[in-house]
Design an enzyme around this catalytic site. Sequence first.
Site, PDB file in Angstrom:
ATOM      1  CD  GLU A   1     -71.237  24.249 -34.143  1.00 38.38           C
ATOM      2  OE1 GLU A   1     -70.500  23.280 -34.341  1.00 38.38           O
ATOM      3  OE2 GLU A   1     -72.485  24.159 -34.076  1.00 38.38           O
TER       4      GLU A   1
ATOM      5  CD  GLU B   1     -74.644  15.760 -28.108  1.00 35.99           C
ATOM      6  OE1 GLU B   1     -75.041  16.535 -28.991  1.00 35.99           O
ATOM      7  OE2 GLU B   1     -75.319  15.456 -27.100  1.00 35.99           O
TER       8      GLU B   1
ATOM      9  CE  LYS C   1     -73.471  14.763 -31.866  1.00 39.09           C
ATOM     10  NZ  LYS C   1     -72.620  15.891 -31.444  1.00 39.09           N
TER      11      LYS C   1
ATOM     12  CD  GLU D   1     -80.487  19.323 -27.103  1.00 41.06           C
ATOM     13  OE1 GLU D   1     -79.673  19.430 -28.041  1.00 41.06           O
ATOM     14  OE2 GLU D   1     -80.357  18.502 -26.176  1.00 41.06           O
TER      15      GLU D   1
END
EC number: 5.4.4.2
Length: 430
Positions: free
Chosen positions: A237, A281, A187, A414
């Site tokens: 986050e 993910e 990733k 996105e």
Amino acid sequence: MYLKQNLMSYLAQAIGELKSQIHAYLQQSTNELVRFQVKLDKVDLLAWLKGQSAYPQFYLHFRDEEKALAALGAVQSFSQLNLAQEFIEESGFPLVGGLQFQGTAQFVLPKMLVEQDNKGTLVSFFVKNEQSANDTLAHLKTFENLTALSALPKQIPLHTELRANERTWCDWVNQALVEIKSGELTKIVLANETTFHLKQAINAYDFLAESEKQNQGCYHFLWAENSHSVFVGSTPERLFAREYNLLLTEALAGTASVSESEEETQSQANWLLNDEKNLKENWLVVEDISQNLRKQVESFDVSNVELKPLRKVQHLIRKIRANLTAHYADVNILKAIHPTAAVSGLPQQQAKMILSEIETFDRGWYAGTLGVMSDVCSEFCVAIRSAFIEGHRIRVFAGAGIVAGSQPLEEWKEIERKAAGLISLFAEEK
């Protein structure tokens, strides 16, 4: 200018208390580093910071509880994590600051630390000599002159510069997919920078106050080393929160849109909760964190996947709870998990190297971490959904995780949705 009705009486009492503390300190004829504390009525911390001319400035409004703190000036600064940890352990005093994306550390013991919760406001002054002791009274009087926050005007940008336009972005994603297919990466998280040139300068404090109103369910942060460039953001986050040996962290990765239609938003939520690519993910981030913390924890529990809804997007989130070993240290946790796979990629070092080859800008504080570190409890957010405000210019950042099966145009959409959380605060559409 404005002043809360009963703030003057609190200030008069606080100044009297502080004078007594300072007098006792000066009688000792010592240069020992000490902390003076006074309580105040509730103060608008952003309005207070807006009126200050000293730097650095730090602000953090916590995500999961009604708590905020602001810090001003620096008594001591630390660029080495181990020295910062040693200072906390020896003094018992907290530090604010964090790490840039690439790991450059900057922590300070502020001259003033203002902590606020539903119980009230506690102001701490850190002093180490007679001059700084006398300066504390002048610092306390700054609460007499709060600078009113103003509504953030919407404006059409004069000019917009994309670090990567749609075509370039798709090229970046395709480069990343080649690396993933070759086995170099599992990733990678690519980011873009958009610079808006504005007719009317934006005030960073007004901007963040507006973001606090509109972008709920987030940490809201500000870090300024000078008046020319202020780093602000509203991030969903958490990097980690620690109270004694209890550690809370999370995997926030996987994204779907939020629309004005509740039905469409719910449809997107259902899709996100069942989409194999996004679930993978997110799980990669869990695995990355668990692997990097394995030597520092005694137990490690992961929740079921949930939704984290925001104003413009919604995310997958898995909450992680761990018990640390007896010899835990915040700096070791920072070194172990920053940057997580949610903002860099896997394997971490390989992802960071490839990002430096693909992206054409220095992330700096973007996707870094900011927070407060102390002996009892510490908390850090991940500095995404962020921007540098520089007078008539604002630089906005957004990123997207790329894994096998990612579609370049979908990833472009996105990052546009993610960036809209901040851009929509100030920019009118043409």
